[in-house]
Design a protein around this motif. Sequence first.
Motif, PDB file in Angstrom:
ATOM      1  N   PHE A  11       0.787  -1.221   0.000  1.00  0.00           N
ATOM      2  CA  PHE A  11       0.000   0.000   0.000  1.00  0.00           C
ATOM      3  C   PHE A  11       0.825   1.281   0.000  1.00  0.00           C
ATOM      4  O   PHE A  11       0.266   2.360  -0.062  1.00  0.00           O
ATOM      5  CB  PHE A  11      -0.963   0.012   1.199  1.00  0.00           C
ATOM      6  CG  PHE A  11      -2.085  -0.956   1.042  1.00  0.00           C
ATOM      7  CD1 PHE A  11      -3.075  -0.740   0.098  1.00  0.00           C
ATOM      8  CD2 PHE A  11      -2.149  -2.092   1.821  1.00  0.00           C
ATOM      9  CE1 PHE A  11      -4.118  -1.634  -0.054  1.00  0.00           C
ATOM     10  CE2 PHE A  11      -3.184  -2.991   1.676  1.00  0.00           C
ATOM     11  CZ  PHE A  11      -4.174  -2.769   0.741  1.00  0.00           C
ATOM     12  N   SER A  12       2.144   1.191   0.041  1.00  0.00           N
ATOM     13  CA  SER A  12       2.970   2.394   0.069  1.00  0.00           C
ATOM     14  C   SER A  12       2.749   3.296  -1.140  1.00  0.00           C
ATOM     15  O   SER A  12       2.601   4.505  -0.968  1.00  0.00           O
ATOM     16  CB  SER A  12       4.446   2.027   0.200  1.00  0.00           C
ATOM     17  OG  SER A  12       4.688   1.497   1.471  1.00  0.00           O
ATOM     18  N   ARG A  17       0.576   8.374  -3.370  1.00  0.00           N
ATOM     19  CA  ARG A  17      -0.245   9.115  -4.327  1.00  0.00           C
ATOM     20  C   ARG A  17      -1.330   9.906  -3.618  1.00  0.00           C
ATOM     21  O   ARG A  17      -1.639  11.025  -3.993  1.00  0.00           O
ATOM     22  CB  ARG A  17      -0.874   8.154  -5.340  1.00  0.00           C
ATOM     23  CG  ARG A  17       0.053   7.884  -6.494  1.00  0.00           C
ATOM     24  CD  ARG A  17      -0.621   7.083  -7.555  1.00  0.00           C
ATOM     25  NE  ARG A  17      -0.256   5.693  -7.316  1.00  0.00           N
ATOM     26  CZ  ARG A  17      -1.092   4.667  -7.345  1.00  0.00           C
ATOM     27  NH1 ARG A  17      -2.344   4.850  -7.651  1.00  0.00           N
ATOM     28  NH2 ARG A  17      -0.670   3.454  -7.104  1.00  0.00           N
ATOM     29  N   ARG A  18      -1.903   9.314  -2.580  1.00  0.00           N
ATOM     30  CA  ARG A  18      -2.951  10.015  -1.838  1.00  0.00           C
ATOM     31  C   ARG A  18      -2.363  11.248  -1.155  1.00  0.00           C
ATOM     32  O   ARG A  18      -2.966  12.311  -1.154  1.00  0.00           O
ATOM     33  CB  ARG A  18      -3.583   9.089  -0.806  1.00  0.00           C
ATOM     34  CG  ARG A  18      -4.688   9.768  -0.040  1.00  0.00           C
ATOM     35  CD  ARG A  18      -5.355   8.834   0.916  1.00  0.00           C
ATOM     36  NE  ARG A  18      -6.063   7.801   0.170  1.00  0.00           N
ATOM     37  CZ  ARG A  18      -6.423   6.642   0.676  1.00  0.00           C
ATOM     38  NH1 ARG A  18      -6.119   6.357   1.914  1.00  0.00           N
ATOM     39  NH2 ARG A  18      -7.077   5.762  -0.046  1.00  0.00           N
ATOM     40  N   GLY A  19      -1.159  11.115  -0.584  1.00  0.00           N
ATOM     41  CA  GLY A  19      -0.516  12.245   0.076  1.00  0.00           C
ATOM     42  C   GLY A  19      -0.148  13.341  -0.893  1.00  0.00           C
ATOM     43  O   GLY A  19      -0.354  14.527  -0.622  1.00  0.00           O
ATOM     44  N   GLY A  26      -4.210  20.985  -1.556  1.00  0.00           N
ATOM     45  CA  GLY A  26      -3.971  22.068  -0.615  1.00  0.00           C
ATOM     46  C   GLY A  26      -3.302  23.262  -1.263  1.00  0.00           C
ATOM     47  O   GLY A  26      -3.611  24.409  -0.944  1.00  0.00           O
ATOM     48  N   LEU A  27      -2.386  23.017  -2.205  1.00  0.00           N
ATOM     49  CA  LEU A  27      -1.736  24.120  -2.918  1.00  0.00           C
ATOM     50  C   LEU A  27      -2.747  24.902  -3.738  1.00  0.00           C
ATOM     51  O   LEU A  27      -2.734  26.139  -3.760  1.00  0.00           O
ATOM     52  CB  LEU A  27      -0.614  23.592  -3.814  1.00  0.00           C
ATOM     53  CG  LEU A  27       0.625  23.059  -3.098  1.00  0.00           C
ATOM     54  CD1 LEU A  27       1.566  22.428  -4.107  1.00  0.00           C
ATOM     55  CD2 LEU A  27       1.328  24.158  -2.331  1.00  0.00           C
ATOM     56  N   PHE A  28      -3.628  24.195  -4.435  1.00  0.00           N
ATOM     57  CA  PHE A  28      -4.630  24.869  -5.254  1.00  0.00           C
ATOM     58  C   PHE A  28      -5.653  25.613  -4.408  1.00  0.00           C
ATOM     59  O   PHE A  28      -6.182  26.643  -4.827  1.00  0.00           O
ATOM     60  CB  PHE A  28      -5.349  23.876  -6.176  1.00  0.00           C
ATOM     61  CG  PHE A  28      -4.508  23.426  -7.329  1.00  0.00           C
ATOM     62  CD1 PHE A  28      -3.947  24.341  -8.204  1.00  0.00           C
ATOM     63  CD2 PHE A  28      -4.261  22.079  -7.541  1.00  0.00           C
ATOM     64  CE1 PHE A  28      -3.162  23.925  -9.265  1.00  0.00           C
ATOM     65  CE2 PHE A  28      -3.483  21.656  -8.592  1.00  0.00           C
ATOM     66  CZ  PHE A  28      -2.939  22.584  -9.467  1.00  0.00           C
ATOM     67  N   VAL A  33      -0.425  25.272   5.197  1.00  0.00           N
ATOM     68  CA  VAL A  33       0.416  24.132   5.573  1.00  0.00           C
ATOM     69  C   VAL A  33       1.024  23.500   4.325  1.00  0.00           C
ATOM     70  O   VAL A  33       2.214  23.182   4.297  1.00  0.00           O
ATOM     71  CB  VAL A  33      -0.402  23.088   6.376  1.00  0.00           C
ATOM     72  CG1 VAL A  33       0.411  21.843   6.632  1.00  0.00           C
ATOM     73  CG2 VAL A  33      -0.888  23.695   7.675  1.00  0.00           C
ATOM     74  N   ALA A  34       0.228  23.334   3.274  1.00  0.00           N
ATOM     75  CA  ALA A  34       0.734  22.757   2.029  1.00  0.00           C
ATOM     76  C   ALA A  34       1.795  23.664   1.421  1.00  0.00           C
ATOM     77  O   ALA A  34       2.821  23.188   0.931  1.00  0.00           O
ATOM     78  CB  ALA A  34      -0.414  22.543   1.038  1.00  0.00           C
TER      79      ALA A  34
END
Length: 59
Positions: A11-12, A17-19, A26-28, A33-34
């Motif tokens: 699952f790594s 990919r999820r992170g 978050g950037l968009f 924090v992002a």
Amino acid sequence: MSLFNCIAVEFSPVLARRGAGKLLEGLFNGDPVAWGITGVVVLVFIGIAIFKRASGNDE
């Protein structure tokens, strides 16, 4: 314990990919924090490049 390690290895990529997806989201959305995480990562890479150039280790 071995079974847990096998599951974690499987699952790594999914978690990575999820992170990355959450970071980009978050950037968009303008999440501070992002932006802070991205800024620190960029500064670390710039610092490594400057250190390598200054020490003459251009490999």
